[in-house]
Design a protein around this motif. Structure first.
Motif, PDB file in Angstrom:
ATOM      1  N   PHE A  96       0.826  -1.208   0.000  1.00  0.00           N
ATOM      2  CA  PHE A  96       0.000   0.000   0.000  1.00  0.00           C
ATOM      3  C   PHE A  96       0.860   1.258   0.000  1.00  0.00           C
ATOM      4  O   PHE A  96       0.459   2.284  -0.558  1.00  0.00           O
ATOM      5  N   TRP A  97       2.026   1.194   0.626  1.00  0.00           N
ATOM      6  CA  TRP A  97       2.935   2.348   0.609  1.00  0.00           C
ATOM      7  C   TRP A  97       3.424   2.639  -0.808  1.00  0.00           C
ATOM      8  O   TRP A  97       3.396   3.775  -1.276  1.00  0.00           O
ATOM      9  N   ARG A  98       3.866   1.604  -1.541  1.00  0.00           N
ATOM     10  CA  ARG A  98       4.339   1.788  -2.917  1.00  0.00           C
ATOM     11  C   ARG A  98       3.216   2.294  -3.821  1.00  0.00           C
ATOM     12  O   ARG A  98       3.419   3.190  -4.644  1.00  0.00           O
ATOM     13  N   GLU A  99       2.033   1.707  -3.680  1.00  0.00           N
ATOM     14  CA  GLU A  99       0.921   2.136  -4.529  1.00  0.00           C
ATOM     15  C   GLU A  99       0.504   3.567  -4.220  1.00  0.00           C
ATOM     16  O   GLU A  99       0.105   4.311  -5.120  1.00  0.00           O
ATOM     17  N   GLN A 100       0.632   3.972  -2.952  1.00  0.00           N
ATOM     18  CA  GLN A 100       0.303   5.348  -2.585  1.00  0.00           C
ATOM     19  C   GLN A 100       1.285   6.324  -3.220  1.00  0.00           C
ATOM     20  O   GLN A 100       0.900   7.390  -3.715  1.00  0.00           O
ATOM     21  N   LEU A 101       2.590   5.955  -3.236  1.00  0.00           N
ATOM     22  CA  LEU A 101       3.591   6.827  -3.845  1.00  0.00           C
ATOM     23  C   LEU A 101       3.387   6.956  -5.348  1.00  0.00           C
ATOM     24  O   LEU A 101       3.612   8.018  -5.933  1.00  0.00           O
ATOM     25  N   LEU A 102       2.957   5.865  -5.989  1.00  0.00           N
ATOM     26  CA  LEU A 102       2.815   5.866  -7.443  1.00  0.00           C
ATOM     27  C   LEU A 102       1.448   6.348  -7.912  1.00  0.00           C
ATOM     28  O   LEU A 102       1.252   6.543  -9.107  1.00  0.00           O
ATOM     29  N   SER A 103       0.502   6.532  -6.976  1.00  0.00           N
ATOM     30  CA  SER A 103      -0.858   6.873  -7.392  1.00  0.00           C
ATOM     31  C   SER A 103      -1.010   8.336  -7.758  1.00  0.00           C
ATOM     32  O   SER A 103      -1.945   8.697  -8.439  1.00  0.00           O
ATOM     33  N   GLY A 104      -0.096   9.193  -7.309  1.00  0.00           N
ATOM     34  CA  GLY A 104      -0.192  10.608  -7.648  1.00  0.00           C
ATOM     35  C   GLY A 104      -0.896  11.392  -6.561  1.00  0.00           C
ATOM     36  O   GLY A 104      -1.519  10.834  -5.662  1.00  0.00           O
ATOM     37  N   PRO A 105      -0.833  12.711  -6.620  1.00  0.00           N
ATOM     38  CA  PRO A 105      -1.436  13.533  -5.576  1.00  0.00           C
ATOM     39  C   PRO A 105      -2.937  13.423  -5.491  1.00  0.00           C
ATOM     40  O   PRO A 105      -3.515  13.599  -4.444  1.00  0.00           O
ATOM     41  N   GLU A 106      -3.595  13.087  -6.618  1.00  0.00           N
ATOM     42  CA  GLU A 106      -5.048  12.983  -6.551  1.00  0.00           C
ATOM     43  C   GLU A 106      -5.485  11.763  -5.779  1.00  0.00           C
ATOM     44  O   GLU A 106      -6.604  11.682  -5.301  1.00  0.00           O
ATOM     45  N   GLY A 107      -4.602  10.729  -5.672  1.00  0.00           N
ATOM     46  CA  GLY A 107      -4.980   9.540  -4.916  1.00  0.00           C
ATOM     47  C   GLY A 107      -4.700   9.657  -3.448  1.00  0.00           C
ATOM     48  O   GLY A 107      -5.106   8.816  -2.666  1.00  0.00           O
ATOM     49  N   GLY A 108      -3.976  10.712  -2.999  1.00  0.00           N
ATOM     50  CA  GLY A 108      -3.633  10.852  -1.602  1.00  0.00           C
ATOM     51  C   GLY A 108      -4.517  11.851  -0.897  1.00  0.00           C
ATOM     52  O   GLY A 108      -5.480  12.382  -1.424  1.00  0.00           O
TER      53      GLY A 108
END
Length: 327
Positions: A96-108
């Motif tokens: 989940f940490w890696r996917e959060q970093l790669l998801s972009g600012p709109e996903g955070g």
């Protein structure tokens, strides 16, 4: 805690640095943050964003006890006595940490723009590594073609030398010699032409969607990273080394249970032997569920924690606040 969907919770101990003691409680993962709540007081001791994490490592405390450390804004958090085991917690948190970093600012979460730079930097590094690998593969392929051309040239030279040697032998034989070398020649064995094998239709099948997942098979408590591939004819589950764990044909899937927007289980029933089932957890599972619902509409079953997602078909964070795996 109830305002945001809780993806998973694990009983563990947290090292409280000011008092220099281990506090028992629960480590919880949400789509965008990590929290730790003490069992005795119910106090929230840890609460930080996934995008703010710099490193997740497996370490040992006091050189004996296995622990998990999370580095967040120059602060190192220690977690030990993790259940069911440290590897499961590490695999889920890292995914989940890696996917959060790669998801972009709109996903955070809001205000996570500075941390997004880390994900962008990691993405750039991955793209650069991929580009170098592609260039290396092209060079190796070119060198392989050159070696093939050299080998074909050598075989041609060898064949010409054989023909020349036979002609010289016939010329050196006396004209009056009744037994020409032609009498001893045997027709060359005709090699059957290799017919190209028919291409496997499954290997040429188009991929609908492929995502990284955390795989748990049957009652195995070891959750391991892998990949889920959606195909027009079924599903493929592979491990982190791209080795095929199982392929479900569409007709083999008996039911797909949606536990939460981030977790599903796929089952194939058998009579007289255990069912073949896999439990899959992924940060990108909300992208897959609508495709599965179209492909296996009659076999989909939304459990209580996923009913809101099934009805709305929108953000998986709406009206959901319970854990997906019971500790």
């Amino acid at each position: 805690m109830d305002e945001e969907l809780r993806i998973h919770s694990w009983p563990c101990s947290y090292y409280l640095a000011p008092s220099k003691q281990w506090i028992s409680g629960k480590l919880s993962l949400t789509p965008h943050s990590i929290k730790f709540t003490a069992d005795r007081t119910g106090e929230l001791l840890v609460d930080f964003q996934l995008s703010g994490i710099s490193e997740i490592k497996k370490e040992s405390s006091h050189l004996i006890f296995s622990s998990l450390t999370i580095l967040e804004k120059d602060t190192k958090h220690w977690f030990s006595s993790l259940h069911p085991n440290r590897n499961v917690v590490f695999n889920v948190l890292e995914h989940f940490w890696r996917e959060q970093l790669l998801s972009g600012p709109e996903g955070g979460a809001a205000g996570a723009a500075p941390e997004w730079g880390k994900g962008k930097e990691l993405t750039g590094m991955l793209e650069g590594s991929q580009k170098r690998l592609e260039d290396t593969a092209k060079v190796l392929h070119s060198q392989g073609e050159q070696f093939d051309n050299i080998m074909r040239g050598l075989h041609k030279i060898e064949g010409d030398m054989d023909v020349a040697d036979k002609l010289l032998t016939e010329l050196e034989s006396p004209s009056w010699w009744p037994f020409s070398t032609k009498l001893w020649k045997t027709p060359l064995e005709s090699k059957p032409k290799e017919t190209p094998s028919a291409p496997d239709p499954k290997s040429q099948e188009g991929i609908l969607l492929r995502i990284p997942v955390i795989v748990t098979q049957r009652t195995d408590s070891n959750a391991k990273p892998g990949k889920l591939t959606l195909l027009p004819s079924g599903l493929e589950i592979r491990d982190c080394n791209s080795q095929l764990l199982h392929r479900f044909e569409s007709r083999d899937v008996d039911d797909i249970r949606v536990h939460t927007p981030y977790e599903i289980s796929i089952r194939q029933r058998f009579i007289g032997k255990p069912d073949n089932s896999f439990r899959l957890l992924s940060a990108r599972m909300p992208e897959v569920i609508p495709v599965l619902e179209m492909q296996f509409s009659k076999k989909m079953q939304f459990l209580e924690d996923a009913l809101g997602f099934a009805g709305a078909g929108k953000s998986p964070q709406a009206d959901l606040g319970t854990s997906i795996w019971r500790a």
